[in-house]
Design a protein around this motif. Structure first.
Motif, mmCIF file in Angstrom:
data_model
loop_
_atom_site.group_PDB
_atom_site.id
_atom_site.type_symbol
_atom_site.label_atom_id
_atom_site.label_comp_id
_atom_site.label_asym_id
_atom_site.label_seq_id
_atom_site.Cartn_x
_atom_site.Cartn_y
_atom_site.Cartn_z
ATOM 1 N N LEU A 241 -70.696 -42.016 79.261
ATOM 2 C CA LEU A 241 -72.039 -42.577 79.176
ATOM 3 C C LEU A 241 -72.561 -42.987 80.545
ATOM 4 N N MET A 242 -71.691 -43.582 81.348
ATOM 5 C CA MET A 242 -72.111 -43.963 82.691
ATOM 6 C C MET A 242 -72.520 -42.743 83.499
ATOM 7 N N ALA A 243 -71.756 -41.658 83.397
ATOM 8 C CA ALA A 243 -72.062 -40.452 84.166
ATOM 9 C C ALA A 243 -73.379 -39.823 83.732
ATOM 10 N N ILE A 244 -73.693 -39.901 82.434
ATOM 11 C CA ILE A 244 -74.925 -39.292 81.941
ATOM 12 C C ILE A 244 -76.157 -40.085 82.362
ATOM 13 N N VAL A 245 -76.082 -41.408 82.264
ATOM 14 C CA VAL A 245 -77.285 -42.212 82.500
ATOM 15 C C VAL A 245 -77.395 -42.746 83.912
ATOM 16 N N GLN A 246 -76.409 -42.515 84.764
ATOM 17 C CA GLN A 246 -76.484 -43.110 86.096
ATOM 18 C C GLN A 246 -77.632 -42.539 86.918
ATOM 19 N N LEU A 260 -79.271 -39.330 95.384
ATOM 20 C CA LEU A 260 -78.424 -39.626 94.232
ATOM 21 C C LEU A 260 -76.968 -39.259 94.484
ATOM 22 N N GLY A 261 -76.764 -38.171 95.211
ATOM 23 C CA GLY A 261 -75.398 -37.732 95.476
ATOM 24 C C GLY A 261 -74.570 -38.761 96.213
ATOM 25 N N LEU A 262 -75.219 -39.537 97.101
ATOM 26 C CA LEU A 262 -74.490 -40.557 97.849
ATOM 27 C C LEU A 262 -73.950 -41.625 96.900
ATOM 28 N N PHE A 263 -74.778 -42.039 95.957
ATOM 29 C CA PHE A 263 -74.349 -43.072 95.015
ATOM 30 C C PHE A 263 -73.293 -42.538 94.048
ATOM 31 N N VAL A 264 -73.512 -41.331 93.551
ATOM 32 C CA VAL A 264 -72.539 -40.736 92.637
ATOM 33 C C VAL A 264 -71.212 -40.510 93.351
ATOM 34 N N ALA A 299 -66.021 -51.046 79.336
ATOM 35 C CA ALA A 299 -67.095 -51.049 78.342
ATOM 36 C C ALA A 299 -68.229 -51.984 78.749
ATOM 37 N N LEU A 300 -67.898 -53.205 79.127
ATOM 38 C CA LEU A 300 -68.923 -54.196 79.426
ATOM 39 C C LEU A 300 -69.661 -53.908 80.725
ATOM 40 N N SER A 301 -69.077 -53.082 81.599
ATOM 41 C CA SER A 301 -69.751 -52.721 82.850
ATOM 42 C C SER A 301 -71.021 -51.923 82.599
ATOM 43 N N LEU A 302 -71.139 -51.291 81.438
ATOM 44 C CA LEU A 302 -72.358 -50.553 81.122
ATOM 45 C C LEU A 302 -73.572 -51.469 81.077
ATOM 46 N N LEU A 303 -73.358 -52.766 80.831
ATOM 47 C CA LEU A 303 -74.468 -53.718 80.796
ATOM 48 C C LEU A 303 -75.149 -53.864 82.154
ATOM 49 N N ALA A 304 -74.438 -53.511 83.231
ATOM 50 C CA ALA A 304 -75.036 -53.609 84.566
ATOM 51 C C ALA A 304 -76.198 -52.637 84.731
ATOM 52 N N GLY A 305 -76.256 -51.601 83.888
ATOM 53 C CA GLY A 305 -77.338 -50.627 83.993
ATOM 54 C C GLY A 305 -78.669 -51.129 83.492
ATOM 55 N N ILE A 306 -78.696 -52.282 82.817
ATOM 56 C CA ILE A 306 -79.957 -52.795 82.287
ATOM 57 C C ILE A 306 -80.647 -53.722 83.273
ATOM 58 N N SER A 307 -80.038 -53.966 84.416
ATOM 59 C CA SER A 307 -80.586 -54.902 85.385
ATOM 60 C C SER A 307 -81.668 -54.242 86.235
ATOM 61 N N ASP A 308 -82.534 -55.061 86.807
ATOM 62 C CA ASP A 308 -83.537 -54.587 87.764
ATOM 63 C C ASP A 308 -83.053 -54.709 89.196
ATOM 64 N N PRO A 310 -80.784 -53.454 92.176
ATOM 65 C CA PRO A 310 -80.013 -52.269 92.596
ATOM 66 C C PRO A 310 -78.549 -52.567 92.899
ATOM 67 N N TRP A 311 -78.256 -53.774 93.376
ATOM 68 C CA TRP A 311 -76.861 -54.067 93.742
ATOM 69 C C TRP A 311 -75.942 -54.105 92.517
ATOM 70 N N MET A 312 -76.521 -54.163 91.315
ATOM 71 C CA MET A 312 -75.698 -54.152 90.108
ATOM 72 C C MET A 312 -75.019 -52.802 89.893
ATOM 73 N N TYR A 313 -75.456 -51.776 90.630
ATOM 74 C CA TYR A 313 -74.782 -50.478 90.520
ATOM 75 C C TYR A 313 -73.311 -50.590 90.888
ATOM 76 N N ALA A 314 -72.963 -51.566 91.718
ATOM 77 C CA ALA A 314 -71.562 -51.777 92.082
ATOM 78 C C ALA A 314 -70.711 -52.070 90.848
ATOM 79 N N PHE A 315 -71.284 -52.740 89.853
ATOM 80 C CA PHE A 315 -70.569 -53.027 88.609
ATOM 81 C C PHE A 315 -70.721 -51.889 87.609
ATOM 82 N N PHE A 316 -71.870 -51.221 87.643
ATOM 83 C CA PHE A 316 -72.140 -50.145 86.700
ATOM 84 C C PHE A 316 -71.175 -48.980 86.855
#
Length: 443
Positions: A241-246, A260-264, A299-308, A310-316
């Motif tokens: 799920l993380m890979a699809i929605v990142q 995007l490639g840098l972050f992925v 599992a709970l790291s997916l919640l980081a994707g709902i934040s506004d 950008p630094w939450m990507y570290a948890f996502f």
């Protein structure tokens, strides 16, 4: 209960197994030369006009293909050899890339996804079995888990470099160009497989039905085994799920497509670090802590994707590390509880469970995303996976079989012949199965 390893002292055989190990080091990351990891979702949305929900349905179609072909491919690997399956998987993967990059309609894209599913199902089991079987004549099966971790780390490192290169290409080329180039660059992996030698095996499998029924019974009736399979499934679903929605998440943060490639790539390097350190970390904190904490965090790291923020990507991106931390230990746990004649089939059945979960999770999350929002889908997925992980852990930890090595009476082989028990600490069996693996590397 355990037998000491035996080895054929034929120098030619030993040399060929050493060569297998060298070739596997190259093949492991070249087998899926994939430059499109950072742009494939954008490719489908911009070039083909698909919605994110439709893409998640494609993921479900992929999982369905894996589900249908997983066990038959494992039985084929047990009956006819790992090398043939690896070669066939490479050819099918190349064909899938060509159809994915050249396809002009939904039917061609669906066929491409089916090809990726068949390829991954064929690799799943055969690759780890080839590694284990090559170590066995050399009396080096104790190196299996650390080697598996390092090979997967090299795979993720290679993915990271490919991802950066592919995302940068789209600044000067079309979105389909990195996909088509991936097909051409996968060809060398086939040459490495052709140079490998099929390792010798002591047990020859009987009928398809006998193998399938024997392995299914072991997984279903052994609490410790099916609960560990579920723990691996939780971490696998989180990373899928993380890979699809990142990519949509990163675009939502305001980053340009070319970046995007840098972050992925960073996410992949986190996964590589998890794989490289999995052995040492597992020994340090123990299986009980690892199996409890890592699936829940994944599992709970997916919640980081709902934040506004950008630094939450570290948890996502933590599910990438979580999967690769759990994978070697869950694999080794299962490996020591089956016989050689069931090796690839058990791996395939465990992978089939993960594919079944994707077949359910991906459409449900996709429906929530399309009808409500991406945040709603991520919240539902995170909480559901966390609950499943906690349930699986409680089943496992309350079973009588939580040690890395199984204890107790001698266990039967596929042919029903019990092995002799040794005194003293248990030693790895010569017929231990390699770990299950989950499909990865598909678009």
């Amino acid at each position: 209960m355990f037998e000491a390893e035996t080895s054929d002292e034929d120098p030619a055989l030993l040399e060929s197994m050493e060569r297998n190990l060298r070739l596997l080091g190259w093949w492991w990351w070249l087998r899926v030369f994939w430059l499109g990891e950072a742009i494939w979702v954008v490719y489908l949305t911009e070039e083909h006009g698909l919605t994110l929900g439709q893409i998640l349905l494609f993921e479900a179609a992929y999982a369905g293909t894996v589900l249908v072909t997983e066990v038959p491919s494992g039985i084929l690997a047990d009956r006819f050899g790992r090398r043939r399956l690896l070669l066939a998987a490479g050819v099918i993967f190349m064909a899938g890339l060509l159809m994915f990059g050249l396809g002009t309609g939904l039917l061609m894209l669906i066929i491409a996804y089916a090809a990726f599913g068949v390829s991954d199902a064929s690799i799943s089991g055969a690759d780890s079995a080839m590694l284990y079987d090559s170590l066995q004549p050399l009396k080096r099966t104790d190196e299996f888990e650390p080697k598996l971790g390092r090979l997967n780390a090299s795979l993720m490192g290679g993915f990271a470099a490919m991802t950066i290169a592919g995302s940068l290409m789209v600044r000067w080329t079309s979105l389909s160009f990195p996909i088509l180039l991936s097909a051409a660059l996968t060809l060398p992996s086939l040459l490495f497989v052709l140079k490998m030698r099929e390792p010798p095996r002591e047990h020859q499998s009987s009928s398809f039905r006998a193998i399938g029924m024997s392995t299914l019974k072991k997984i279903v009736t052994t609490r410790s085994m099916w609960s560990v399979v579920l723990l691996g499934t939780v971490t696998q679903q989180a990373i899928v799920l993380m890979a699809i929605v990142q990519q949509p998440v990163l675009l939502q943060f305001g980053f340009p497509i070319w970046s995007l490639g840098l972050f992925v790539a960073v996410q992949m390097l986190v996964g590589a670090a998890g794989s490289w350190t999995a052995g040492a970390l597992g020994q340090r904190i123990g299986l009980r802590t690892l199996f409890l904490v890592v699936p829940l965090i994944s599992a709970l790291s997916l919640l980081a994707g709902i934040s506004d923020w950008p630094w939450m990507y570290a948890f996502f991106m933590l599910p990438g590390a979580g999967f690769h931390l759990v994978f070697p230990h869950a694999s080794g746990f299962l490996a020591r509880r089956v016989s050689e004649g069931e090796r690839a089939t058990v791996i395939s059945m465990a992978s089939m469970v993960a594919s079944t979960a994707t077949l359910v999770v991906a459409p449900v999350v996709g429906l929530l995303v399309d009808r409500s929002s991406l945040d709603t889908g991520l919240i539902a997925a995170a909480l559901s996976l966390a609950a499943l992980g906690l349930f699986a852990y409680l089943v496992w930890v309350t079973s009588d079989d939580t040690n890395r090595d199984p204890r107790g009476a001698a266990r039967p082989t596929l042919e029903g012949v019990a092995t002799a028990a040794d005194s003293g600490p248990p030693l790895p069996r010569s017929d231990e199965a390699p770990p299950f693996v989950f499909p990865h590397g598909h678009p």
